[in-house]
Design a protein around this motif. Structure first.
Motif, PDB file in Angstrom:
ATOM      1  N   THR A  25      -7.018   1.250  -7.342  1.00  0.00           N
ATOM      2  CA  THR A  25      -6.075   2.365  -7.241  1.00  0.00           C
ATOM      3  C   THR A  25      -4.904   1.979  -6.336  1.00  0.00           C
ATOM      4  OG1 THR A  25      -7.812   3.988  -7.643  1.00  0.00           O
ATOM      5  CG2 THR A  25      -5.819   4.781  -6.533  1.00  0.00           C
ATOM      6  N   ALA A  26      -5.223   1.345  -5.207  1.00  0.00           N
ATOM      7  CA  ALA A  26      -4.174   0.890  -4.282  1.00  0.00           C
ATOM      8  C   ALA A  26      -3.286  -0.153  -4.948  1.00  0.00           C
ATOM      9  CB  ALA A  26      -4.797   0.327  -3.009  1.00  0.00           C
ATOM     10  N   ARG A  27      -3.883  -1.016  -5.766  1.00  0.00           N
ATOM     11  CA  ARG A  27      -3.113  -2.060  -6.452  1.00  0.00           C
ATOM     12  C   ARG A  27      -2.010  -1.435  -7.304  1.00  0.00           C
ATOM     13  NH1 ARG A  27      -6.073  -5.347 -11.049  1.00  0.00           N
ATOM     14  NH2 ARG A  27      -5.864  -3.296 -11.992  1.00  0.00           N
ATOM     15  N   GLU A  28      -2.352  -0.424  -8.076  1.00  0.00           N
ATOM     16  CA  GLU A  28      -1.358   0.175  -8.966  1.00  0.00           C
ATOM     17  C   GLU A  28      -0.222   0.825  -8.184  1.00  0.00           C
ATOM     18  OE1 GLU A  28      -1.429  -0.715 -12.112  1.00  0.00           O
ATOM     19  OE2 GLU A  28      -3.201  -1.791 -11.416  1.00  0.00           O
ATOM     20  N   ALA A  29      -0.549   1.543  -7.125  1.00  0.00           N
ATOM     21  CA  ALA A  29       0.488   2.183  -6.312  1.00  0.00           C
ATOM     22  C   ALA A  29       1.335   1.143  -5.590  1.00  0.00           C
ATOM     23  CB  ALA A  29      -0.151   3.147  -5.320  1.00  0.00           C
ATOM     24  N   THR A  30       0.706   0.089  -5.089  1.00  0.00           N
ATOM     25  CA  THR A  30       1.435  -0.941  -4.350  1.00  0.00           C
ATOM     26  C   THR A  30       2.383  -1.705  -5.254  1.00  0.00           C
ATOM     27  OG1 THR A  30      -0.399  -1.157  -2.800  1.00  0.00           O
ATOM     28  CG2 THR A  30       1.179  -2.980  -2.883  1.00  0.00           C
ATOM     29  N   ARG A  31       1.946  -2.004  -6.456  1.00  0.00           N
ATOM     30  CA  ARG A  31       2.818  -2.739  -7.382  1.00  0.00           C
ATOM     31  C   ARG A  31       4.079  -1.967  -7.724  1.00  0.00           C
ATOM     32  NH1 ARG A  31      -1.416  -5.540 -11.666  1.00  0.00           N
ATOM     33  NH2 ARG A  31      -2.066  -7.247 -10.276  1.00  0.00           N
ATOM     34  N   ALA A  32       4.077  -0.656  -7.532  1.00  0.00           N
ATOM     35  CA  ALA A  32       5.262   0.171  -7.786  1.00  0.00           C
ATOM     36  C   ALA A  32       6.208   0.231  -6.591  1.00  0.00           C
ATOM     37  CB  ALA A  32       4.829   1.581  -8.183  1.00  0.00           C
ATOM     38  N   GLU A  33       5.797  -0.308  -5.448  1.00  0.00           N
ATOM     39  CA  GLU A  33       6.660  -0.300  -4.263  1.00  0.00           C
ATOM     40  C   GLU A  33       7.852  -1.233  -4.499  1.00  0.00           C
ATOM     41  OE1 GLU A  33       4.300  -1.430  -0.895  1.00  0.00           O
ATOM     42  OE2 GLU A  33       2.880   0.198  -1.210  1.00  0.00           O
ATOM     43  N   PRO A  34       9.047  -0.839  -4.039  1.00  0.00           N
ATOM     44  CA  PRO A  34      10.238  -1.654  -4.295  1.00  0.00           C
ATOM     45  C   PRO A  34      10.171  -3.077  -3.733  1.00  0.00           C
ATOM     46  CG  PRO A  34      10.839   0.455  -3.294  1.00  0.00           C
ATOM     47  CD  PRO A  34       9.346   0.389  -3.333  1.00  0.00           C
ATOM     48  N   ALA A  35       9.532  -3.280  -2.589  1.00  0.00           N
ATOM     49  CA  ALA A  35       9.506  -4.604  -1.959  1.00  0.00           C
ATOM     50  C   ALA A  35       8.293  -5.443  -2.352  1.00  0.00           C
ATOM     51  CB  ALA A  35       9.544  -4.458  -0.440  1.00  0.00           C
ATOM     52  N   ASN A  36       7.406  -4.903  -3.184  1.00  0.00           N
ATOM     53  CA  ASN A  36       6.211  -5.652  -3.563  1.00  0.00           C
ATOM     54  C   ASN A  36       6.529  -6.646  -4.671  1.00  0.00           C
ATOM     55  OD1 ASN A  36       3.608  -5.739  -5.564  1.00  0.00           O
ATOM     56  ND2 ASN A  36       3.085  -5.868  -3.393  1.00  0.00           N
ATOM     57  N   LEU A  37       6.100  -7.883  -4.474  1.00  0.00           N
ATOM     58  CA  LEU A  37       6.268  -8.937  -5.478  1.00  0.00           C
ATOM     59  C   LEU A  37       4.963  -9.254  -6.188  1.00  0.00           C
ATOM     60  CD1 LEU A  37       8.500 -11.346  -3.343  1.00  0.00           C
ATOM     61  CD2 LEU A  37       9.252  -9.629  -5.027  1.00  0.00           C
ATOM     62  N   ALA A  38       3.831  -9.007  -5.533  1.00  0.00           N
ATOM     63  CA  ALA A  38       2.511  -9.260  -6.136  1.00  0.00           C
ATOM     64  C   ALA A  38       1.448  -8.550  -5.322  1.00  0.00           C
ATOM     65  CB  ALA A  38       2.211 -10.759  -6.164  1.00  0.00           C
ATOM     66  N   TYR A  39       0.424  -8.099  -6.020  1.00  0.00           N
ATOM     67  CA  TYR A  39      -0.737  -7.502  -5.349  1.00  0.00           C
ATOM     68  C   TYR A  39      -1.917  -7.738  -6.278  1.00  0.00           C
ATOM     69  CZ  TYR A  39      -3.497  -4.162  -2.579  1.00  0.00           C
ATOM     70  OH  TYR A  39      -4.442  -3.575  -1.774  1.00  0.00           O
ATOM     71  N   ASP A  40      -2.719  -8.735  -5.951  1.00  0.00           N
ATOM     72  CA  ASP A  40      -3.853  -9.110  -6.788  1.00  0.00           C
ATOM     73  C   ASP A  40      -5.155  -8.889  -6.036  1.00  0.00           C
ATOM     74  OD1 ASP A  40      -2.278 -10.045  -8.993  1.00  0.00           O
ATOM     75  OD2 ASP A  40      -1.789 -11.808  -7.794  1.00  0.00           O
ATOM     76  N   VAL A  41      -6.113  -8.305  -6.729  1.00  0.00           N
ATOM     77  CA  VAL A  41      -7.436  -8.027  -6.169  1.00  0.00           C
ATOM     78  C   VAL A  41      -8.435  -8.924  -6.888  1.00  0.00           C
ATOM     79  CG1 VAL A  41      -9.218  -6.274  -5.821  1.00  0.00           C
ATOM     80  CG2 VAL A  41      -6.799  -5.631  -5.697  1.00  0.00           C
TER      81      VAL A  41
END
Length: 95
Positions: A25-41
């Protein structure tokens, strides 16, 4: 310069499904952040209840904004962290 975060989380095997669900759930929200380039679990293959997170942000300020986001507090601070038996985090600048 891009900013990377590598987190190693471990929980009791009985809590792994709850931790996995919150991390995804956090991955999906984080990937939508403007400064996020990657978030892999990742689930660690040889460690029941083991997870590895790889995160990349445009810069350290982007990571600070991530930590201030409501979904970080709800999913990570309030849901995941209380279930962990071990946690280590490495911060790095991407070359």
């Amino acid at each position: 310069m891009a900013y990377a975060v590598v987190a190693h989380y471990r929980c009791a095997p009985a809590d792994a499904d709850a931790v996995r669900a919150a991390l995804l759930t956090a991955r999906e929200a984080t990937r939508a952040e403007p400064a996020n380039l990657a978030y892999d679990v990742h689930a660690v293959a040889d460690q029941p209840g083991g997870f590895l997170l790889y995160e990349r942000y445009q810069d350290a300020a982007g990571f600070a904004a991530h930590k201030a986001a409501p979904h970080f507090k709800e999913q990570i601070v309030e849901t995941v962290w209380p279930l962990l038996t071990d946690r280590s985090v490495t911060f790095a600048e991407v070359l």
